[in-house]
Design a protein around this motif. Structure first.
Motif, PDB file in Angstrom:
ATOM      1  N   VAL A  26     141.391 -12.229  -9.790  1.00 51.57           N
ATOM      2  CA  VAL A  26     141.094 -11.942 -11.197  1.00 51.57           C
ATOM      3  C   VAL A  26     140.722 -10.469 -11.371  1.00 51.57           C
ATOM      4  N   GLU A  27     139.934  -9.951 -10.444  1.00 56.68           N
ATOM      5  CA  GLU A  27     139.543  -8.541 -10.520  1.00 56.68           C
ATOM      6  C   GLU A  27     140.749  -7.631 -10.330  1.00 56.68           C
ATOM      7  N   ALA A  28     141.659  -8.024  -9.435  1.00 57.25           N
ATOM      8  CA  ALA A  28     142.864  -7.225  -9.244  1.00 57.25           C
ATOM      9  C   ALA A  28     143.719  -7.216 -10.501  1.00 57.25           C
ATOM     10  N   ALA A  29     143.805  -8.362 -11.185  1.00 58.08           N
ATOM     11  CA  ALA A  29     144.568  -8.428 -12.429  1.00 58.08           C
ATOM     12  C   ALA A  29     143.952  -7.542 -13.500  1.00 58.08           C
ATOM     13  N   ALA A  30     142.609  -7.477 -13.525  1.00 60.82           N
ATOM     14  CA  ALA A  30     141.942  -6.612 -14.500  1.00 60.82           C
ATOM     15  C   ALA A  30     142.241  -5.141 -14.234  1.00 60.82           C
ATOM     16  N   THR A  31     142.313  -4.764 -12.959  1.00 61.47           N
ATOM     17  CA  THR A  31     142.622  -3.369 -12.635  1.00 61.47           C
ATOM     18  C   THR A  31     144.051  -3.004 -13.012  1.00 61.47           C
ATOM     19  N   LEU A  32     144.924  -3.996 -13.067  1.00 64.66           N
ATOM     20  CA  LEU A  32     146.310  -3.748 -13.471  1.00 64.66           C
ATOM     21  C   LEU A  32     146.476  -3.713 -14.984  1.00 64.66           C
ATOM     22  N   GLY A  33     145.407  -3.980 -15.711  1.00 57.76           N
ATOM     23  CA  GLY A  33     145.454  -3.927 -17.160  1.00 57.76           C
ATOM     24  C   GLY A  33     145.902  -5.206 -17.832  1.00 57.76           C
ATOM     25  N   LEU A  34     145.916  -6.322 -17.100  1.00 56.28           N
ATOM     26  CA  LEU A  34     146.319  -7.586 -17.704  1.00 56.28           C
ATOM     27  C   LEU A  34     145.201  -8.133 -18.585  1.00 56.28           C
ATOM     28  N   SER A  35     145.583  -8.709 -19.710  1.00 53.97           N
ATOM     29  CA  SER A  35     144.593  -9.314 -20.594  1.00 53.97           C
ATOM     30  C   SER A  35     144.106 -10.640 -20.012  1.00 53.97           C
ATOM     31  N   TYR A  36     143.119 -11.244 -20.677  1.00 55.51           N
ATOM     32  CA  TYR A  36     142.562 -12.503 -20.186  1.00 55.51           C
ATOM     33  C   TYR A  36     143.627 -13.584 -20.117  1.00 55.51           C
ATOM     34  N   TRP A  37     144.374 -13.743 -21.211  1.00 57.86           N
ATOM     35  CA  TRP A  37     145.371 -14.802 -21.246  1.00 57.86           C
ATOM     36  C   TRP A  37     146.534 -14.513 -20.314  1.00 57.86           C
ATOM     37  N   GLN A  38     146.902 -13.264 -20.138  1.00 59.46           N
ATOM     38  CA  GLN A  38     147.946 -12.923 -19.169  1.00 59.46           C
ATOM     39  C   GLN A  38     147.496 -13.260 -17.746  1.00 59.46           C
ATOM     40  N   THR A  39     146.239 -12.979 -17.454  1.00 58.52           N
ATOM     41  CA  THR A  39     145.703 -13.291 -16.125  1.00 58.52           C
ATOM     42  C   THR A  39     145.701 -14.787 -15.870  1.00 58.52           C
ATOM     43  N   GLN A  40     145.279 -15.543 -16.880  1.00 56.71           N
ATOM     44  CA  GLN A  40     145.235 -16.996 -16.709  1.00 56.71           C
ATOM     45  C   GLN A  40     146.647 -17.580 -16.575  1.00 56.71           C
ATOM     46  N   ARG A  41     147.567 -17.103 -17.384  1.00 64.27           N
ATOM     47  CA  ARG A  41     148.904 -17.690 -17.420  1.00 64.27           C
ATOM     48  C   ARG A  41     149.745 -17.312 -16.206  1.00 64.27           C
ATOM     49  N   LYS A  42     149.604 -16.090 -15.711  1.00 61.65           N
ATOM     50  CA  LYS A  42     150.474 -15.610 -14.644  1.00 61.65           C
ATOM     51  C   LYS A  42     149.853 -15.708 -13.251  1.00 61.65           C
ATOM     52  N   ILE A  43     148.531 -15.723 -13.168  1.00 60.05           N
ATOM     53  CA  ILE A  43     147.884 -15.654 -11.850  1.00 60.05           C
ATOM     54  C   ILE A  43     147.014 -16.859 -11.573  1.00 60.05           C
ATOM     55  N   VAL A  44     146.066 -17.150 -12.458  1.00 60.78           N
ATOM     56  CA  VAL A  44     145.052 -18.157 -12.169  1.00 60.78           C
ATOM     57  C   VAL A  44     145.596 -19.579 -12.311  1.00 60.78           C
ATOM     58  N   LEU A  45     146.142 -19.906 -13.479  1.00 59.08           N
ATOM     59  CA  LEU A  45     146.559 -21.282 -13.733  1.00 59.08           C
ATOM     60  C   LEU A  45     147.650 -21.782 -12.791  1.00 59.08           C
ATOM     61  N   PRO A  46     148.683 -20.992 -12.464  1.00 56.34           N
ATOM     62  CA  PRO A  46     149.683 -21.511 -11.511  1.00 56.34           C
ATOM     63  C   PRO A  46     149.073 -21.941 -10.181  1.00 56.34           C
ATOM     64  N   GLN A  47     148.121 -21.174  -9.678  1.00 52.42           N
ATOM     65  CA  GLN A  47     147.481 -21.532  -8.411  1.00 52.42           C
ATOM     66  C   GLN A  47     146.522 -22.707  -8.585  1.00 52.42           C
ATOM     67  N   ALA A  48     145.741 -22.680  -9.662  1.00 52.57           N
ATOM     68  CA  ALA A  48     144.744 -23.731  -9.871  1.00 52.57           C
ATOM     69  C   ALA A  48     145.401 -25.090 -10.081  1.00 52.57           C
ATOM     70  N   LEU A  49     146.433 -25.147 -10.896  1.00 58.53           N
ATOM     71  CA  LEU A  49     147.086 -26.421 -11.165  1.00 58.53           C
ATOM     72  C   LEU A  49     147.810 -26.949  -9.925  1.00 58.53           C
ATOM     73  N   ALA A  50     148.370 -26.036  -9.123  1.00 58.01           N
ATOM     74  CA  ALA A  50     149.046 -26.472  -7.897  1.00 58.01           C
ATOM     75  C   ALA A  50     148.069 -27.122  -6.923  1.00 58.01           C
ATOM     76  N   MET A  51     146.827 -26.647  -6.907  1.00 55.83           N
ATOM     77  CA  MET A  51     145.837 -27.193  -5.976  1.00 55.83           C
ATOM     78  C   MET A  51     145.281 -28.538  -6.408  1.00 55.83           C
ATOM     79  N   VAL A  52     145.381 -28.864  -7.688  1.00 56.11           N
ATOM     80  CA  VAL A  52     144.769 -30.104  -8.179  1.00 56.11           C
ATOM     81  C   VAL A  52     145.821 -31.107  -8.652  1.00 56.11           C
ATOM     82  N   VAL A  53     147.046 -30.993  -8.169  1.00 56.87           N
ATOM     83  CA  VAL A  53     148.088 -31.958  -8.534  1.00 56.87           C
ATOM     84  C   VAL A  53     147.669 -33.395  -8.215  1.00 56.87           C
ATOM     85  N   PRO A  54     147.119 -33.668  -7.007  1.00 51.09           N
ATOM     86  CA  PRO A  54     146.687 -35.057  -6.744  1.00 51.09           C
ATOM     87  C   PRO A  54     145.624 -35.550  -7.710  1.00 51.09           C
ATOM     88  N   GLY A  55     144.669 -34.692  -8.056  1.00 49.36           N
ATOM     89  CA  GLY A  55     143.618 -35.106  -8.979  1.00 49.36           C
ATOM     90  C   GLY A  55     144.149 -35.376 -10.376  1.00 49.36           C
TER      91      GLY A  55
END
Length: 367
Positions: free
Chosen positions: A262-291
């Motif tokens: 998240v900090e790396a995305a902020a240094t690249l100038g990505l907004s909050y929603w860009q960070t969530q959509r492109k970086i955080v959510l793809p990884q988070a959802l992949a980890m909780v598929v069974p749940g």
């Protein structure tokens, strides 16, 4: 030069096979004395009870809807009750002569659900297909147009109602859960507090209480002469209940994503929603598929609770079919086993699909 005596090397034992059925059985069923003892006990129990079960369920079973044959001494399971009450179990209280309508609507909805699980159909038009199919579903089921007789929602039941409630509630609960999970991690106190109160309040009561409030208490708060259909109220209750549990599953995935990304995305100038959509959510959802899939399966089975508000889905329709006929009432076990098989088929399919999604995610990670 000194003479050296040749001494042959002792033969080594053959390597133990580590792959295949024999190796699996040796390792998992006869690995040590405790495992072996447990295996022997289980096999003894199976040899004792399985022949009796097969004799009751298959060998001596009555397959035709013959009431007298089911009462013969020594007869096994009376599967004829399923053949006799099949249409009531599957379609509930829907008018008998109009049951072709829920049949067509259910087959179309099932086809769309299967297509939505296949990657080749993940196109932009899939969302429009869902709108069209759901619109067709309600038009055909409710009627009142195109020469179709009107059938109120309180007469819908059986498998069509179960599929409608489960699929719609899952589809609507996911985006709500996503926003709630993000809200609980928000730095804005008002949003975080609201999301926390929502999750804790919904998780603090059973689903049956939510359905009771949505069906009986909510109409009392409405203005005089204004009412919302009971199916809509029940659907909203199941959706909000499922969203609260799913939000916590997604929040667990969000917390597992390293903060450095998240900090790396902020240094690249990505907004909050860009960070969530492109970086955080793809990884988070992949980890909780069974749940998430576990939540979907739980929601699918929890639709059986709508019987308390007089909506007879699959389980309620089965009870309605047998309780109304004194002759076939003693064969509820066969009826429950039949609908248990239907529930198992859907839940097992969802679990297999979850494993397929996990494999696809792991392949993408390896690339």
């Amino acid at each position: 030069m000194s003479a050296h005596t040749f001494e042959p090397i002792a033969a080594r034992p053959a390597p133990v096979q580590t792959e295949g059925l024999v190796a699996w059985v040796r390792h998992n069923l006869f690995g040590d004395w405790k495992t072996t003892l447990g295996t022997v006990i289980v096999l003894a129990a199976l040899l004792t009870f399985v022949p009796r079960l097969l004799g009751w369920a298959l060998v001596h079973a009555v397959w035709v809807p013959n009431f007298d044959a089911c009462h013969v001494e020594g007869a096994g399971a009376c599967w004829g009750v399923v053949a006799e009450k099949f249409r009531i179990i599957i379609f509930g209280r829907y008018p008998f002569e109009e049951q072709w309508r829920p049949l067509i609507a259910t087959l179309l909805l099932l086809t769309l659900l299967v297509c939505s699980c296949m990657r080749m159909f993940w196109k932009a038009w899939l969302g429009l297909a869902w709108v069209a199919v759901l619109g067709f579903f309600f038009v055909v089921m409710y009627g009142g147009v195109l020469g179709l007789s009107r059938v109120d929602t309180d007469r819908w039941g059986g498998l069509p109602l179960t599929l409608l409630l489960s699929s719609l509630s899952m589809a609507m609960a996911f985006p709500i859960a996503l926003l709630i999970a993000l809200g609980r991690r928000s730095r804005m106190p008002a949003i975080k507090s609201f999301c926390t109160i929502y999750v804790e309040l919904i998780r603090g009561v059973p689903l049956i209480s939510v359905l009771f409030m949505a069906s009986f208490m909510f109409p009392l708060l409405m203005p005089q002469g204004f009412s919302i259909d009971v199916l809509v109220r029940v659907l909203a209750g199941i959706t909000l209940f499922a969203a609260a549990y799913m939000a916590e599953v997604i929040r667990g995935g969000l917390q597992a994503v390293p903060k450095g990304q998240v900090e790396a995305a902020a240094t690249l100038g990505l907004s909050y929603w860009q960070t969530q959509r492109k970086i955080v959510l793809p990884q988070a959802l992949a980890m909780v598929v069974p749940g998430i899939m576990n939540n979907f399966i739980s929601t699918f089975k929890d639709t059986s609770l709508v019987t308390i508000v007089s909506l007879y889905e699959l389980t309620g329709a089965m009870s309605l079919a047998l309780n109304s006929d004194a002759d076939w009432r003693p064969y509820k076990i066969e009826g429950y086993l039949f609908i248990a098989l239907i529930y198992f088929a859907f839940c097992f399919s969802m679990s297999r699909y979850s494993l397929w999604i996990e494999k696809q995610v792991n392949k993408s990670k390896q690339r």
